[in-house]
Each structure stands twice: as structure tokens, then as C-alpha cells.
Write a protein that holds these residues in place. Structure first.
Motif, PDB file in Angstrom:
ATOM      1  N   PHE A 108     -27.026  60.590 -37.721  1.00 31.21           N
ATOM      2  CA  PHE A 108     -26.568  59.720 -36.645  1.00 31.21           C
ATOM      3  C   PHE A 108     -25.192  60.151 -36.147  1.00 31.21           C
ATOM      4  O   PHE A 108     -24.918  60.184 -34.954  1.00 31.21           O
ATOM      5  CB  PHE A 108     -26.526  58.266 -37.121  1.00 31.21           C
ATOM      6  N   ASN A 109     -24.320  60.502 -37.079  1.00 28.65           N
ATOM      7  CA  ASN A 109     -22.975  60.929 -36.699  1.00 28.65           C
ATOM      8  C   ASN A 109     -23.040  62.151 -35.781  1.00 28.65           C
ATOM      9  O   ASN A 109     -22.372  62.217 -34.741  1.00 28.65           O
ATOM     10  CB  ASN A 109     -22.152  61.255 -37.948  1.00 28.65           C
TER      11      ASN A 109
ATOM     12  N   ILE B 211     -24.806  48.226 -33.364  1.00 24.67           N
ATOM     13  CA  ILE B 211     -25.352  49.538 -33.716  1.00 24.67           C
ATOM     14  C   ILE B 211     -25.323  49.718 -35.239  1.00 24.67           C
ATOM     15  O   ILE B 211     -26.244  50.281 -35.832  1.00 24.67           O
ATOM     16  CB  ILE B 211     -24.571  50.666 -33.011  1.00 24.67           C
TER      17      ILE B 211
ATOM     18  N   ILE C 136     -34.510  62.117 -38.902  1.00 21.99           N
ATOM     19  CA  ILE C 136     -34.459  60.658 -39.003  1.00 21.99           C
ATOM     20  C   ILE C 136     -35.877  60.072 -39.008  1.00 21.99           C
ATOM     21  O   ILE C 136     -36.189  59.172 -39.790  1.00 21.99           O
ATOM     22  CB  ILE C 136     -33.600  60.069 -37.864  1.00 21.99           C
TER      23      ILE C 136
ATOM     24  N   SER D  27     -22.390  55.398 -46.293  1.00 20.18           N
ATOM     25  CA  SER D  27     -22.530  55.754 -44.881  1.00 20.18           C
ATOM     26  C   SER D  27     -21.699  56.986 -44.594  1.00 20.18           C
ATOM     27  O   SER D  27     -20.534  57.066 -44.984  1.00 20.18           O
ATOM     28  CB  SER D  27     -22.063  54.601 -43.997  1.00 20.18           C
TER      29      SER D  27
ATOM     30  N   ALA E  86     -21.254  57.916 -41.434  1.00 21.99           N
ATOM     31  CA  ALA E  86     -21.135  57.807 -39.984  1.00 21.99           C
ATOM     32  C   ALA E  86     -19.891  57.014 -39.602  1.00 21.99           C
ATOM     33  O   ALA E  86     -19.793  56.504 -38.496  1.00 21.99           O
ATOM     34  CB  ALA E  86     -22.385  57.160 -39.395  1.00 21.99           C
TER      35      ALA E  86
ATOM     36  N   SER F  84     -19.353  48.906 -40.217  1.00 12.90           N
ATOM     37  CA  SER F  84     -19.313  49.664 -38.969  1.00 12.90           C
ATOM     38  C   SER F  84     -18.417  48.964 -37.955  1.00 12.90           C
ATOM     39  O   SER F  84     -17.721  49.619 -37.177  1.00 12.90           O
ATOM     40  CB  SER F  84     -20.719  49.809 -38.388  1.00 12.90           C
TER      41      SER F  84
ATOM     42  N   LEU G 255     -25.515  63.061 -33.895  1.00 11.10           N
ATOM     43  CA  LEU G 255     -26.084  62.668 -32.606  1.00 11.10           C
ATOM     44  C   LEU G 255     -25.015  62.051 -31.702  1.00 11.10           C
ATOM     45  O   LEU G 255     -24.943  62.356 -30.515  1.00 11.10           O
ATOM     46  CB  LEU G 255     -27.234  61.670 -32.802  1.00 11.10           C
ATOM     47  N   VAL G 256     -24.181  61.187 -32.275  1.00  4.32           N
ATOM     48  CA  VAL G 256     -23.141  60.541 -31.473  1.00  4.32           C
ATOM     49  C   VAL G 256     -22.186  61.586 -30.915  1.00  4.32           C
ATOM     50  O   VAL G 256     -21.852  61.584 -29.717  1.00  4.32           O
ATOM     51  CB  VAL G 256     -22.369  59.495 -32.317  1.00  4.32           C
TER      52      VAL G 256
ATOM     53  N   ILE H 232     -28.401  50.711 -37.618  1.00  2.00           N
ATOM     54  CA  ILE H 232     -28.400  51.828 -38.568  1.00  2.00           C
ATOM     55  C   ILE H 232     -28.718  51.318 -39.965  1.00  2.00           C
ATOM     56  O   ILE H 232     -29.228  52.039 -40.810  1.00  2.00           O
ATOM     57  CB  ILE H 232     -27.035  52.547 -38.554  1.00  2.00           C
TER      58      ILE H 232
ATOM     59  N   VAL I 173     -29.483  59.884 -43.220  1.00  2.00           N
ATOM     60  CA  VAL I 173     -29.728  59.258 -41.916  1.00  2.00           C
ATOM     61  C   VAL I 173     -28.408  59.047 -41.185  1.00  2.00           C
ATOM     62  O   VAL I 173     -28.269  59.380 -40.002  1.00  2.00           O
ATOM     63  CB  VAL I 173     -30.455  57.901 -42.071  1.00  2.00           C
ATOM     64  N   THR I 174     -27.423  58.512 -41.893  1.00  2.00           N
ATOM     65  CA  THR I 174     -26.147  58.231 -41.236  1.00  2.00           C
ATOM     66  C   THR I 174     -25.456  59.535 -40.832  1.00  2.00           C
ATOM     67  O   THR I 174     -24.830  59.606 -39.779  1.00  2.00           O
ATOM     68  CB  THR I 174     -25.224  57.415 -42.162  1.00  2.00           C
TER      69      THR I 174
END
Lengths: 347, 292, 250
Positions: free
Chosen positions: A141-142, A118, B273, A79, A81, A237, A144-145, A122, A137-138
Motif C-alpha cells: 500500500f505504501n 483509509i 494484495i 504496519s 505504511a 493511521s 502504491l501511495v 487497510i 499488504v501495508t
């Protein structure tokens, strides 16, 4: 044929426990653990508030690293993220306390639950994609956060974040003072370590390792790889979120930059340097990331360069990390292998 | 509509640069399973070196680029492969990932120390002005960038498909084991891809730095975008990485203008994604058979 | 074996193609309780594909599989394992980073409790006796605490087979148990197999080593070019001109 039968007769006399870790290694292992605990308990008497702060940071960082180690070192799911989940933990708990006047402990629990949910969500991509794609993907995601934290300033305070976060008190006993907060983080690290230790020696720990070593085989043996993958993500997580709820009152502010992708990459390095798949790994890795820089202050801005070069050299010569190096020492010096094993391996 | 077309051309132009960087990234991955987390830094550093060459020798941007190119070929091509990648390959791709992350941090921090934390202006290859033809507005700089990128891309495609060395490189990229059986000198071809990558990132630096300015932290964004372009398009095809680059550039530019500039990088990430979830081999990639 | 015995597994008309390559074109056979069924055929005839289709690693294009009369077609590998189909793979598949004991416990644990209850049970789930019994049966006692990754190939092979047995499956599918094993170890594999069979375990075994399969198998299914060529005892198969041609022809 007859040779192998002879061999088997010899072997059958041997009991199962003869060839585990040698007693010396056991003493060394438990001895150093006890020494570490004593050291951590008495150290505040000898160092000032600043070093207590650094050690608190070490403890909090180690918790998040333990989460990543569980995912990556045991279950084999990378991960990128971990920073984002710390951010989720930190922001959710802080905002609940500051904007809604929620009790710190309740806010902490809610924040951890949010991270777990969450995290499991994920984990779903992890079922569809493998290896590198999962890391991507992770990683996305990071980002995006962090973008969310930066842009939604009506909730998150935008790029400036939230300042003046108060440290909690427990049963009316304020944890504001550095020594008290240090012991508090230490207790939290102990709880997290026990949790991870329990998990690893439980059937789940074996399932995680099986997932990492050989997911196909795990499935063919009836292991529910889907659930275990999601669980690994959720727990890993969740620990990051837990660590986030602690880092906010520790540094007394939160801002998006604390949780950006670079942070997640740093956690990846920590787990690798410490030794993935070893319980001590995250503690060692967090030491390299948070404590060592303080000792190497003379290096100043060059520290990260040294650290990066150190990481590259370490990985080059010890791909299993520092704890992996310890395992090599154990294999070499603290373990007798039965003559039969060697005989058969040579055969 | 005029704004839209200008945005579209700008998007295609930046996309072309991402494509160059992404192709290098994909080539490294295909031939040696190197996921180069330092790819963004590989673009950031030559930007600074070109600037230094310009001020040291008091020359223009193009001559400075020509001096920088061989240096980069040697350092980011040859040395990168020999010193970092080659010794780590036997240990699987994971240590290699960690090592390139370490390299990225080293380059970034090093650039901060050498060139400072502030963004330095970087000259355009040609002067920036807006031209109009039949109602469509476009910036000359964008068109030049696009032109250079397209020439390089076409050249690269021709090289890979029409020449013996190029076809050997392609074969190596598709399947190193088969290539070896066919008698191709795989190690040499892998070295070539590293040199190609070094060349591509240097050209990328020349073209992208005018709009990004030379800054030590550029690598983060650039690396991420190249990365996403390669995955969205299809990791295992040069063509995929190319189209992915254009797509990312366009989406990023349009999204930033029409939806929210604060979420500029969010649009490619969402696309990334979605692609990973529903078409992991990439929009234009080949499906790889899973072996048991 | 006599037809009066109970049918454990019924495989009917399995088809599977990869693009233009038709790996299985309508394969049917049965496995009876307590027998060792050999599955042989020239390289690339689709044996492993067949196992993978039966055991859920691959999805067959058509055809059915039923276990004890119940249709289990298209179920996932984990479900099939729980239903009673154990297996080994052609390539070694043990968990390298775990000890022999842990490997066997892992193989046993999916069949105890639920995923959540397992978290609160004792670490060995009360399976340690079973593990010790299997370890003893396979003469792996001296290696119990060794990492599986550090064992020799033959030892890993034995462990691999042992893992397939941990869940007390109704049938164990072995994909080339004799492959790559040295001679003395081969004798080991053979005697373990016969002992377990004696104790009532049912096996379906893919094997290239003819001598091995002729010695252990009660019945043999010969597959050629994705179809069943014949089913019979070792003697029948050995003397059948069709089989000889399948191997020597082309």
C-alpha cells in the motif's frame, strides 16, 4: 497439601496494593516527565531557530510513531505504511488549503478523517491475514501511495511535489516564526500523547494488549477482535495523518520521497528502538531518528550506518528497546516482590 | 504481436532473475523464519563488487564474478547467519526483521559512500542485439539471461529432489522439527540454505545489473520484487517462489508498456494484495493448518 | 444427577473431520444446570476438537448446539462468550504482558456496555469488585499486580480458569485444568472447582487425570474414536468393561 494451605493463610492477609511499583519508581517516573516538559518549554530561549526546527521535527515525528506504537506495540498489528499515511495527511491538507482555499484547521480535520477512513480500510486485510502477510499488504500500500503521488501530477505536483507551503495562524496569531511553530507542535504532541495515554488505560487499551498477546483467547472471552483491530488501524493511521498535516507546514514543502517505504521502515525502527508497547517508546525512538543525528553531525554521511549498527546491537542485546531496558531496571531496583511469590515460583 | 512477444520474453527473462532472488528469500524464510529485508541489498552489493574486481584486476565480467562468488558466500552466507541471524532467533522473528532492515540501511548507505550515488554501467554477459526468428523478436541478452537462470533453476530443483543433501534441505525447509527427528543435521542444512541464498543473489546480481545499472538504491526495488514474487507464488514452496518470480516479471513488463510505465511496480503490488487477500498461502503454496 | 434438572446445553450429533481423519463422528450429550460434567477418553479421541466445535473455534461439519433451548450452532467464539459460554484452553492462555488484575478485567469487559461506550467509561468499568472477589476466591491476592507471564505454571492455570468465570457464564468449559499442575496446586484447582460448583456454577471438564475427574464430576461422558462410548457416574464408568477396553485395547 497442608503446606499450600498454610501458604494461602499467610497470603490472605496481604492487601492488593502492596506490591505495585515502589514509590521511588513513581517519583522517578513522574519526576522525569515533569523535567522533560520543563526542558521542552524553556529550551527555545537557549537554542537558535535551527534547533527549534529540529525539535519541532522531533515532536511531529513522535506523533506518527505514537500511532505506530499503538498499532504495533499494543495491538500487535505491524504496519509498514506509516509514511504513506503521513503523506496522505500532508497532501490532503496542503492541497485543500492551496487549491481550494480551505481554512488550515478545517483542512487538518478533513485530512485526519481521510487518514482514519483509509486506515480502517487497510485494517480489513488485517482481519483476513495475520502477522507477516499484514506487513506485506501495508508495505504494498505504501508503494502504491508513493506511485500515485509521483504519477498524478495534475493533482499532486508529481515528483516535485508542492512548494512554499504556508504556516497557519491561530486566531489571527501567526505561527510562521520558528519559536511559535515549535510551541505549536509541542502542544500538538501533548494532545496526541494524552489521547494515546487515555486510550491505553481505557478498556480499549486492555483489549489491544489482549489482541496482541493472544487473539484466540481474547475472542473466547467475548472481545470483538474485528472491531478492535480496525480501530487500532484507524487510530494509528489517523495519528500518522495528523503528523503529516503538521510536517507539511513545518518543512514548508511536500514531495513523494518524504513518504516512501524507507520512511515507514524508519518508523518501525523508531518504535522498536524506543520500546514497543511503552508510552515513552515513540518519544525516545523519534529522538534517535531526528535529534541525535544533529549531535552526531561530524559523522555526516556515516550517521545512518552508525544508526543501523546501533539498532542491530540494541536489538541483539535489548530486544525490548530502550524503554524495555528501563523496565528491566525498574524490576531490578525499584520493586519488592513478596516472599510468597518467590517461594511459590521456586516450588 | 512482435512487440508483445519481445515484451513477453523480456518479462520472462527478468522474471527468471526475480525468481532466483525470490527462491533464496523463500529458502531463508522456510528454514530459519528469517524475513530478509536486506535481500535486495544482497543483490546490489555483489554488482558493485564485480565491477570493482573488473577494474582492479583488469579482468572480464565472468572471472570477476567467479572471484566475487566465494566472497559473497562467506559474507552474505556464513557471516550473515553466524553474526546476525543466529543470535536473534531465540527472540522470535520480529527483532530479526528489525535487524535485517538495519542491515539493509547499512549496506545501502555503505555502498553510497564507497561507490558513489551515481549509477555505474555494468557489462552484459553477452553483447546485446536483437535477433529474429519466424517473426518473433528477442534480445540475445534476454535469452542468455533466461538460459542461465533456467539452468540454475533446473539444477537447483534436481539438487533439492534428487540428492541426499538436497532432500535433507527440503525436509528442513518443510518442517525443521520433523527433520531433526529424522536425524538430519538441521543446523548444517540451515547453513547450506544461507550459502545457497548468497550464491543465488550473486548470480542475480550478475544477470540483473546490466539492465538496472549498478546503483546504491537498487536494493529497494529488487528486494520488493523478490519479496512479492515469493509471496505471490507461495512462501512455503520453492516452486511457488519460482513461478511467482516469472509472473511478477511478466506482469511488470507488460503493464509498464501497455498501461503506464510510471506505475511499473504498481501492477505486481496489486497482484500481491489480491493474492494475500484471497489466497494468502500463495498461488502455488501449501495451506498451513492453523493450530489453536 | 437427576433428570429433572434443567438442561443448559444440548449438543447433538457433532461431526468433524480433518481430511481423512474423522475426529468426531456424531457426538451428542447434554449438560445440566449445576453439575460438573466430565469428558474423558483416550488420547486423540476428539475431545478437544469437540470443545472447539461447540465453542466456535472450529466449524463442525454437521450437528447442532443449543444453549437454554436456543440454537447457537456456528456462532463465533466472541458471540458464544457473550451468550454465556466461558472456557479455558488445553494450553495455557493468559495475557502475558498484563497483570493478573488486568487479565481479569479484560475477561470481564466484553460484557459491559458497547465497544464505543466502553471508551468513555472509567477504566475498570466498575468491575473491580468482581475482580477482587474472584482474586480472593482463587487466592491470587498477592499476585494481583504481577505480570501474568511471570507467574508459575500452576498460578497461570488458576488465573486461566478465573478468567473463564469473569463473565458469570452459564457453563464453563475447562480443557485439562489439572494438566501439568503440581500436586499441591492440583488440590487447589480441585477445591476451587468444587467451591464454585457448590455456589451454582456449571462445568464441562476435559481431563486425563482420572482420579481428579472421578472425584469432581457428577456425570462422565466417555468418548472413544470420535463417538460417545457411555455416559454415567464415576462408579459406573470405573467398572464398565467397555471403558477399560477403550483405554487398554488396540
Amino acid at each position: 497439601m497442608s503446606q499450600s494451605e498454610n501458604l494461602q493463610q499467610e497470603i490472605q492477609g496481604t492487601s492488593l496494593s502492596d506490591y505495585g511499583d515502589s514509590a521511588a519508581w513513581q517519583y522517578l517516573k513522574w519526576g522525569s516527565l515533569v523535567a522533560l516538559i520543563i526542558f521542552l518549554i524553556v529550551i527555545p530561549h537557549y537554542v537558535g531557530a535551527y534547533y527549534q526546527f529540529v525539535l519541532s521535527l522531533w515532536a511531529v515525528t513522535a506523533i506518527s510513531a505514537q500511532g505506530l506504537n499503538l498499532m504495533m506495540g499494543y495491538a500487535g498489528k505491524v504496519s509498514l505504511a506509516q509514511g504513506a499515511f503521513m503523506g496522505i495527511g500532508a497532501y490532503v491538507s496542503t492541497l485543500l488549503v492551496q487549491n481550494w482555499g480551505v481554512n488550515f484547521w478545517l483542512a487538518m480535520i478533513i485530512a485526519i478523517i481521510v487518514s482514519i477512513i483509509i486506515g480502517a480500510a487497510i485494517g480489513f486485510p488485517a482481519l483476513r491475514v495475520e502477522g507477516h502477510y499484514l506487513a506485506f499488504v501495508t508495505l504494498g500500500f505504501n508503494e502504491l501511495v508513493v506511485l500515485f503521488l509521483r504519477n498524478e501530477d495534475q493533482w499532486t505536483g508529481g515528483p516535485l511535489g508542492v512548494l512554499n507551503i504556508e504556516r497557519p495562524s491561530i486566531f489571527g496569531y501567526s505561527l510562521f516564526e520558528p519559536t511559535r511553530f515549535y510551541y505549536f507542535t509541542l502542544v500538538m504532541l501533548a494532545i496526541s500523547s494524552l489521547l494515546v495515554w487515555y486510550m491505553i488505560r481505557s478498556p480499549w487499551g486492555r483489549a489491544f494488549k489482549a489482541l496482541k498477546d493472544n487473539p484466540n483467547r481474547a475472542e473466547s472471552l467475548g472481545l470483538d477482535t474485528t472491531s478492535y483491530t480496525l480501530m487500532a488501524f484507524a487510530i494509528g493511521s489517523g495519528l500518522a495523518g495528523f503528523s503529516g498535516t503538521l510536517i507539511a507546514p513545518l518543512v514548508e514543502f511536500v514531495e513523494p520521497n518524504q513518504f516512501q517505504l524507507l520512511k515507514s521502515l524508519e518508523y518501525l525502527l523508531m518504535v522498536m528502538v524506543g520500546g514497543r508497547g511503552f508510552l515513552a517508546g515513540p518519544l525516545i525512538g523519534a529522538f534517535f531518528a531526528e535529534v541525535l543525528p544533529e549531535w552526531l553531525r561530524f559523522a555526516d554521511e556515516y550517521y545512518l550506518i552508525f544508526f543501523a549498527i546501533f539498532v542491530m546491537l540494541l536489538i541483539r542485546f535489548f530486544p525490548e528497546g530502550v524503554a524495555g531496558f528501563g523496565k528491566q531496571i525498574r524490576r531490578t531496583f525499584f520493586r519488592q516482590t513478596s516472599p510468597q511469590v518467590q517461594g511459590e515460583q521456586n516450588a | 504481436m512482435a512487440i508483445f512477444s519481445q515484451l513477453l520474453i523480456a518479462g520472462i527473462a527478468t522474471g527468471a532473475i526475480y525468481a532466483l532472488i525470490a527462491v533464496g528469500f523463500a529458502l531463508l524464510w522456510q528454514t530459519s523464519e528469517t524475513i530478509n529485508f536486506a535481500q535486495g541489498e544482497f543483490v546490489m552489493v555483489p554488482g558493485f563488487i564485480i565491477l570493482s574486481m573488473m577494474s582492479y584486476f583488469e579482468i572480464g565480467v565472468i572471472p570477476a564474478f567467479l572471484i566475487t562468488l566465494p566472497i559473497m558466500l562467506f559474507v552474505f552466507g556464513y557471516l550473515f547467519k553466524k553474526i546476525l541471524v543466529e543470535p536473534l532467533i531465540p527472540y522470535g522473528d520480529f527483532p530479526l526483521v528489525i535487524a535485517t532492515i538495519g542491515l539493509a540501511i547499512m549496506l545501502k548507505e555503505g555502498a553510497k559512500i564507497i561507490w558513489g550515488a551515481n549509477a555505474l554501467p555494468f557489462p552484459e554477459v553477452v553483447s546485446d542485439q536483437i535477433i529474429k526468428f519466424s517473426g518473433v523478436r528477442a534480445s540475445v541478452a534476454d535469452l542468455t539471461t533466461l538460459g542461465i537462470a533456467i539452468v540454475i533453476i533446473i539444477g537447483l530443483q534436481l539438487f533439492l529432489t534428487r540428492t541426499f543433501v538436497g532432500r535433507s534441505m527440503e525436509a528442513t525447509a518443510q518442517n525443521p522439527d520433523v527433520a531433526r527427528i529424522l536425524g538430519i543435521d538441521v543446523d548444517r542444512m540451515v547453513l547450506y540454505t544461507f550459502l545457497f541464498n548468497a550464491g543465488l543473489v550473486t548470480v542475480g546480481a550478475l544477470l540483473i545489473t546490466p539492465s538496472y545499472l549498478a546503483k546504491f538504491s537498487n536494493g529497494e526495488t529488487l528486494g520488493l520484487l523478490a519479496f512479492m514474487a515469493a509471496i505471490v507464488g507461495g512462501f512455503n514452496q520453492v516452486r511457488g517462489a519460482l513461478i511467482g518470480g516469472f509472473l511478477i516479471g511478466i506482469i511488470e513488463n507488460l503493464g509498464a508498456f501497455y498501461i503506464s510505465s510510471g506505475y511499473r511496480t504498481a501492477f505486481p503490488i496489486v497482484l500481491l494484495i489480491l493474492v494475500i487477500l484471497f489466497k494468502p498461502e500463495g498461488l502455488f503454496g501449501r495451506k498451513e493448518e492453523r493450530s489453536i | 444427577m437427576s433428570q429433572a434438572r434443567k438442561k443448559v446445553l444440548e449438543v447433538r450429533d457433532i461431526h468433524k473431520s480433518f481430511g481423512f481423519v474423522k475426529a468426531n463422528r456424531g457426538i451428542s450429550f447434554d449438560v445440566y444446570e449445576g453439575e460438573i460434567l466430565g469428558v474423558i477418553g483416550p488420547n486423540g479421541c476428539g475431545k478437544t476438537t469437540l470443545f472447539n466445535c461447540i465453542l466456535g473455534q472450529l466449524k463442525a461439519d454437521s450437528g447442532t448446539v443449543s444453549l437454554n433451548g436456543q440454537d447457537v450452532t456456528g456462532q463465533k467464539p466472541a458471540q458464544l462468550a457473550k451468550a454465556g459460554l466461558g472456557r479455558t484452553f488445553q494450553l495455557l492462555q493468559v495475557f502475558d504482558s498484563m497483570t493478573v488484575e488486568e487479565n481479569l478485567l479484560t475477561a470481564a469487559q466484553a460484557h459491559v456496555g458497547s465497544i464505543f461506550s466502553r471508551l468513555f467509561m472509567q477504566p475498570d468499568l466498575g468491575k473491580m469488585d468482581d475482580v477482587n472477589r474472584v482474586i480472593e476466591a482463587f487466592r491470587l491476592g498477592h499476585l494481583a499486580k504481577e505480570d501474568a507471564g511471570s507467574l508459575s505454571y500452576g498460578q497461570q492455570k488458576l488465573l486461566d480458569i478465573a478468567m473463564g468465570l469473569m463473565s458469570n457464564p452459564q457453563i464453563v468449559f475447562l480443557d485439562e485444568p489439572a494438566g501439568g499442575v503440581n500436586l499441591s496446586m492440583l488440590a487447589d484447582v480441585k477445591s476451587r472447582l468444587l467451591e464454585l460448583n457448590e455456589a451454582g456454577m456449571t462445568f464441562a471438564v476435559i481431563e486425563h487425570n482420572m482420579e481428579f475427574i472421578f472425584e469432581v464430576a457428577d456425570r462422565i461422558v466417555v468418548i472413544a474414536e470420535g463417538e460417545v462410548l457411555m455416559v454415567g457416574t464415576a462408579d459406573e464408568v470405573r467398572n464398565d468393561p467397555k471403558v477399560i477396553e477403550a483405554y487398554l485395547g488396540h
